[in-house]
Design an enzyme around this catalytic site. Structure first.
Site, PDB file in Angstrom:
ATOM      1  N   GLY A  14       0.836  -1.204   0.000  1.00 49.26           N
ATOM      2  CA  GLY A  14       0.000   0.000   0.000  1.00 49.26           C
ATOM      3  C   GLY A  14       0.867   1.249   0.000  1.00 49.26           C
ATOM      4  O   GLY A  14       2.101   1.172   0.016  1.00 49.26           O
ATOM      5  N   LEU A  16       1.256   3.665   2.394  1.00 45.05           N
ATOM      6  CA  LEU A  16       2.069   3.745   3.610  1.00 45.05           C
ATOM      7  C   LEU A  16       2.957   2.513   3.734  1.00 45.05           C
ATOM      8  O   LEU A  16       4.151   2.628   4.061  1.00 45.05           O
ATOM      9  CB  LEU A  16       1.161   3.857   4.844  1.00 45.05           C
ATOM     10  CG  LEU A  16       1.895   3.801   6.186  1.00 45.05           C
ATOM     11  CD1 LEU A  16       2.853   4.984   6.346  1.00 45.05           C
ATOM     12  CD2 LEU A  16       0.912   3.765   7.356  1.00 45.05           C
ATOM     13  N   ASP A  41      -5.289 -12.426   3.883  1.00 44.47           N
ATOM     14  CA  ASP A  41      -6.524 -11.640   3.811  1.00 44.47           C
ATOM     15  C   ASP A  41      -7.007 -11.487   5.246  1.00 44.47           C
ATOM     16  O   ASP A  41      -7.427 -12.474   5.869  1.00 44.47           O
ATOM     17  CB  ASP A  41      -7.569 -12.376   2.949  1.00 44.47           C
ATOM     18  CG  ASP A  41      -8.847 -11.566   2.799  1.00 44.47           C
ATOM     19  OD1 ASP A  41      -9.078 -10.651   3.628  1.00 44.47           O
ATOM     20  OD2 ASP A  41      -9.623 -11.843   1.874  1.00 44.47           O
ATOM     21  N   ALA A  65      -6.197  -1.691   4.853  1.00 41.64           N
ATOM     22  CA  ALA A  65      -7.498  -1.074   5.130  1.00 41.64           C
ATOM     23  C   ALA A  65      -8.305  -1.007   3.847  1.00 41.64           C
ATOM     24  O   ALA A  65      -7.761  -1.085   2.746  1.00 41.64           O
ATOM     25  CB  ALA A  65      -7.306   0.340   5.686  1.00 41.64           C
ATOM     26  N   THR A 106      -6.952   6.893  11.419  1.00 45.41           N
ATOM     27  CA  THR A 106      -7.237   8.040  10.555  1.00 45.41           C
ATOM     28  C   THR A 106      -7.821   9.238  11.306  1.00 45.41           C
ATOM     29  O   THR A 106      -8.464   9.079  12.348  1.00 45.41           O
ATOM     30  CB  THR A 106      -8.249   7.585   9.470  1.00 45.41           C
ATOM     31  OG1 THR A 106      -8.708   8.719   8.739  1.00 45.41           O
ATOM     32  CG2 THR A 106      -9.465   6.898  10.078  1.00 45.41           C
ATOM     33  N   ASP A 107      -7.639  10.410  10.708  1.00 46.36           N
ATOM     34  CA  ASP A 107      -8.284  11.637  11.195  1.00 46.36           C
ATOM     35  C   ASP A 107      -9.811  11.567  11.055  1.00 46.36           C
ATOM     36  O   ASP A 107     -10.528  12.316  11.714  1.00 46.36           O
ATOM     37  CB  ASP A 107      -7.741  12.847  10.415  1.00 46.36           C
ATOM     38  CG  ASP A 107      -7.831  12.675   8.905  1.00 46.36           C
ATOM     39  OD1 ASP A 107      -7.710  11.522   8.420  1.00 46.36           O
ATOM     40  OD2 ASP A 107      -8.026  13.680   8.183  1.00 46.36           O
ATOM     41  N   TYR A 130     -16.674   4.829   6.837  1.00 47.41           N
ATOM     42  CA  TYR A 130     -15.224   4.598   6.894  1.00 47.41           C
ATOM     43  C   TYR A 130     -14.679   4.950   8.279  1.00 47.41           C
ATOM     44  O   TYR A 130     -14.016   4.136   8.933  1.00 47.41           O
ATOM     45  CB  TYR A 130     -14.519   5.421   5.810  1.00 47.41           C
ATOM     46  CG  TYR A 130     -13.010   5.419   5.927  1.00 47.41           C
ATOM     47  CD1 TYR A 130     -12.266   4.284   5.623  1.00 47.41           C
ATOM     48  CD2 TYR A 130     -12.324   6.562   6.344  1.00 47.41           C
ATOM     49  CE1 TYR A 130     -10.875   4.288   5.736  1.00 47.41           C
ATOM     50  CE2 TYR A 130     -10.942   6.574   6.464  1.00 47.41           C
ATOM     51  CZ  TYR A 130     -10.218   5.434   6.151  1.00 47.41           C
ATOM     52  OH  TYR A 130      -8.856   5.438   6.266  1.00 47.41           O
TER      53      TYR A 130
HETATM   54  N1  LIG Z   1      -5.065   7.262   2.294  1.00 43.32           N
HETATM   55  C1  LIG Z   1      -5.305   8.195   3.204  1.00 43.32           C
HETATM   56  O1  LIG Z   1      -5.487   9.376   2.890  1.00 43.32           O
HETATM   57  C2  LIG Z   1      -5.324   7.827   4.682  1.00 43.32           C
HETATM   58  C3  LIG Z   1      -5.598   8.827   5.620  1.00 43.32           C
HETATM   59  C4  LIG Z   1      -5.593   8.504   6.966  1.00 43.32           C
HETATM   60  C5  LIG Z   1      -5.322   7.205   7.368  1.00 43.32           C
HETATM   61  N2  LIG Z   1      -5.080   6.245   6.429  1.00 43.32           N
HETATM   62  C6  LIG Z   1      -4.827   4.882   6.898  1.00 43.32           C
HETATM   63  O2  LIG Z   1      -3.503   4.551   6.543  1.00 43.32           O
HETATM   64  C7  LIG Z   1      -3.405   3.153   6.285  1.00 43.32           C
HETATM   65  C8  LIG Z   1      -2.719   2.925   4.959  1.00 43.32           C
HETATM   66  O3  LIG Z   1      -3.489   3.533   3.912  1.00 43.32           O
HETATM   67  P1  LIG Z   1      -2.911   3.693   2.449  1.00 43.32           P
HETATM   68  O4  LIG Z   1      -3.156   5.075   2.013  1.00 43.32           O
HETATM   69  O5  LIG Z   1      -1.532   3.141   2.423  1.00 43.32           O
HETATM   70  O6  LIG Z   1      -3.920   2.754   1.654  1.00 43.32           O
HETATM   71  P2  LIG Z   1      -3.646   1.726   0.452  1.00 43.32           P
HETATM   72  O7  LIG Z   1      -2.548   2.208  -0.427  1.00 43.32           O
HETATM   73  O8  LIG Z   1      -4.974   1.423  -0.174  1.00 43.32           O
HETATM   74  O9  LIG Z   1      -3.101   0.431   1.214  1.00 43.32           O
HETATM   75  C9  LIG Z   1      -3.966  -0.439   1.894  1.00 43.32           C
HETATM   76  C10 LIG Z   1      -3.415  -1.829   1.758  1.00 43.32           C
HETATM   77  O10 LIG Z   1      -4.346  -2.743   2.381  1.00 43.32           O
HETATM   78  C11 LIG Z   1      -4.410  -3.912   1.571  1.00 43.32           C
HETATM   79  N3  LIG Z   1      -5.655  -4.604   1.849  1.00 43.32           N
HETATM   80  C12 LIG Z   1      -6.913  -4.199   1.562  1.00 43.32           C
HETATM   81  N4  LIG Z   1      -7.794  -5.122   1.990  1.00 43.32           N
HETATM   82  C13 LIG Z   1      -7.069  -6.129   2.552  1.00 43.32           C
HETATM   83  C14 LIG Z   1      -7.395  -7.365   3.172  1.00 43.32           C
HETATM   84  N5  LIG Z   1      -8.672  -7.773   3.275  1.00 43.32           N
HETATM   85  N6  LIG Z   1      -6.405  -8.155   3.626  1.00 43.32           N
HETATM   86  C15 LIG Z   1      -5.108  -7.769   3.517  1.00 43.32           C
HETATM   87  N7  LIG Z   1      -4.724  -6.617   2.930  1.00 43.32           N
HETATM   88  C16 LIG Z   1      -5.703  -5.795   2.460  1.00 43.32           C
HETATM   89  C17 LIG Z   1      -4.327  -3.377   0.156  1.00 43.32           C
HETATM   90  O11 LIG Z   1      -3.964  -4.422  -0.717  1.00 43.32           O
HETATM   91  P3  LIG Z   1      -4.356  -4.322  -2.288  1.00 43.32           P
HETATM   92  O12 LIG Z   1      -3.529  -3.191  -2.822  1.00 43.32           O
HETATM   93  O13 LIG Z   1      -3.943  -5.656  -2.843  1.00 43.32           O
HETATM   94  O14 LIG Z   1      -5.816  -4.077  -2.332  1.00 43.32           O
HETATM   95  C18 LIG Z   1      -3.247  -2.309   0.320  1.00 43.32           C
HETATM   96  O15 LIG Z   1      -1.963  -2.888   0.188  1.00 43.32           O
HETATM   97  C19 LIG Z   1      -4.826   2.610   6.400  1.00 43.32           C
HETATM   98  O16 LIG Z   1      -5.018   2.072   7.679  1.00 43.32           O
HETATM   99  C20 LIG Z   1      -5.704   3.827   6.236  1.00 43.32           C
HETATM  100  O17 LIG Z   1      -6.934   3.673   6.911  1.00 43.32           O
HETATM  101  C21 LIG Z   1      -5.041   6.527   5.090  1.00 43.32           C
END
Ligand SMILES: NC(=O)c1ccc[n+]([C@@H]2O[C@H](COP(=O)([O-])OP(=O)(O)OC[C@H]3O[C@@H](n4cnc5c(N)ncnc54)[C@H](OP(=O)(O)O)[C@@H]3O)[C@@H](O)[C@H]2O)c1
Length: 292
Positions: A14, A16, A41, A65, A106-107, A130
């Site tokens: 992902g 992060l 998963d 997530a 998250t915020d 969410y």
């Molecule tokens: N993005 C934002 O703006 C934001 C803001 C605040 C907090 N966050 C938090 O930061 C964290 C990282 O977010 P990110 O931006 O890095 O998101 P991301 O790029 O979508 O990464 C999420 C990862 O979770 C994996 N995933 C999804 N469903 C899954 C499952 N059932 N089992 C195992 N893996 C699974 C995805 O795999 P696939 O790629 O194969 O689907 C992806 O690698 C999350 O906890 C998110 O809630 C994000």
């Protein structure tokens, strides 16, 4: 030299997750096992148990997530299965092997109806599915894992782009501006943009300090989405107008907090490391991506 920590990272590809891999793999402190969705998963308790109990991990980082905020409103079961029940599965396995369970949050756990940034002591009160699923995940992690760290970040941008969202805001702005598309961005919704590489360094510092509990880990300072977009194009030397619009002119399926800026009241007591201002983090990101 002290023994390295065995760390399992879920969500390793992902946005992060990729930066945690980039940063942690440069350090002797960590022996990192990277897990992508094809390896694990988190919705499946048996999968999670089998994989996480196969080795004696010291730390389990759950960066997986379901992050599509608008889709969560319709796909409520998926949101809860990944963000809450999945987090519970990971917390249980962490408990069973005596590992620290790190949950990235998250915020969007906050209501966002006040002008001040939110600290760790502020009461969450999410206004979207969410945010509710992530807060439920936080509660389940806290209740289940005797040792947990909940790192809340905000509005992230990272070189890998959010796999769940198909890119990130910075890339979207640059792409649209370069294509000459009209840009309209809200100017009355505020947050703390956060570079995932900085969040990864912070996580390293928190682990070094043995931190548990909730920590806010956004880049410092905050801005509106319009100010963020303006700074992106300015630093990338792209001359393109961005119309400022109110959030009310840009309806979305999910209601978002009007102000979800994060600030930490705890960080200064834990480490000397400071999250740099978002403007500096953005400049670093754009330079690394050769936009400036
Ligand atoms: N993005 C934002 O703006 C934001 C803001 C605040 C907090 N966050 C938090 O930061 C964290 C990282 O977010 P990110 O931006 O890095 O998101 P991301 O790029 O979508 O990464 C999420 C990862 O979770 C994996 N995933 C999804 N469903 C899954 C499952 N059932 N089992 C195992 N893996 C699974 C995805 O795999 P696939 O790629 O194969 O689907 C992806 O690698 C999350 O906890 C998110 O809630 C994000």
């Amino acid at each position: 030299m002290s023994q390295s920590l065995k760390v399992a990272l879920i969500g390793a590809n992902g946005q992060l997750g990729s930066d945690i891999v980039n940063h942690f793999s440069q350090s002797d402190r960590y022996q990192l096992t990277t897990l992508t969705r094809t390896d694990i998963d988190i919705r499946k308790a048996d999968d999670v148990d089998r994989i996480l109990t196969s080795q004696k991990f010291d730390v389990v980082i759950n960066s997986a997530a379901y992050v599509r905020v608008d889709d969560c409103e319709q796909e409520v079961e998926t949101a809860f299965n990944v963000n809450a029940i999945g987090a519970l599965h990971v917390a249980r396995a962490s408990r069973d092997i005596g590992a620290l369970c790190v949950y990235i949050s998250t915020d969007y756990v906050f209501r966002g109806d006040r002008p001040d940034p939110y600290t760790e002591d502020d009461m969450p009160d999410p206004i979207s599915i969410y945010g509710t699923s992530k807060l439920t995940g936080e509660y389940l992690v806290k209740q289940t894992a005797p040792r947990s760290l909940i790192l809340r970040i905000s509005s992230v941008f990272g070189k890998a782009g959010a796999s769940g969202k198909g890119g990130n805001f910075v890339e979207t702005m640059i792409k649209k501006a370069k294509a000459g598309d009209p840009l309209k961005v809200v100017n009355d919704m505020f947050m703390s943009p956060t570079y995932t590489y900085d969040a990864a360094i912070l996580l390293d510092e928190l682990l070094k300090a043995g931190t548990t509990g909730i920590i806010h880990g956004a880049n410092s300072d905050n801005c509106s989405w319009h100010e963020f977009a303006t700074q992106i194009l300015s630093l990338a030397n792209i001359d393109h107008p961005i119309e400022a619009i109110p959030a009310s002119a840009f309806p979305t399926k999910a209601t978002r907090p009007m102000n979800s800026a994060l600030i930490s009241d705890r960080l200064g007591d834990i480490t000397n490391f400071k999250m740099r201002p978002w403007q500096e983090a953005l400049a670093a990101y754009l330079a690394e991506k050769s936009y400036c």
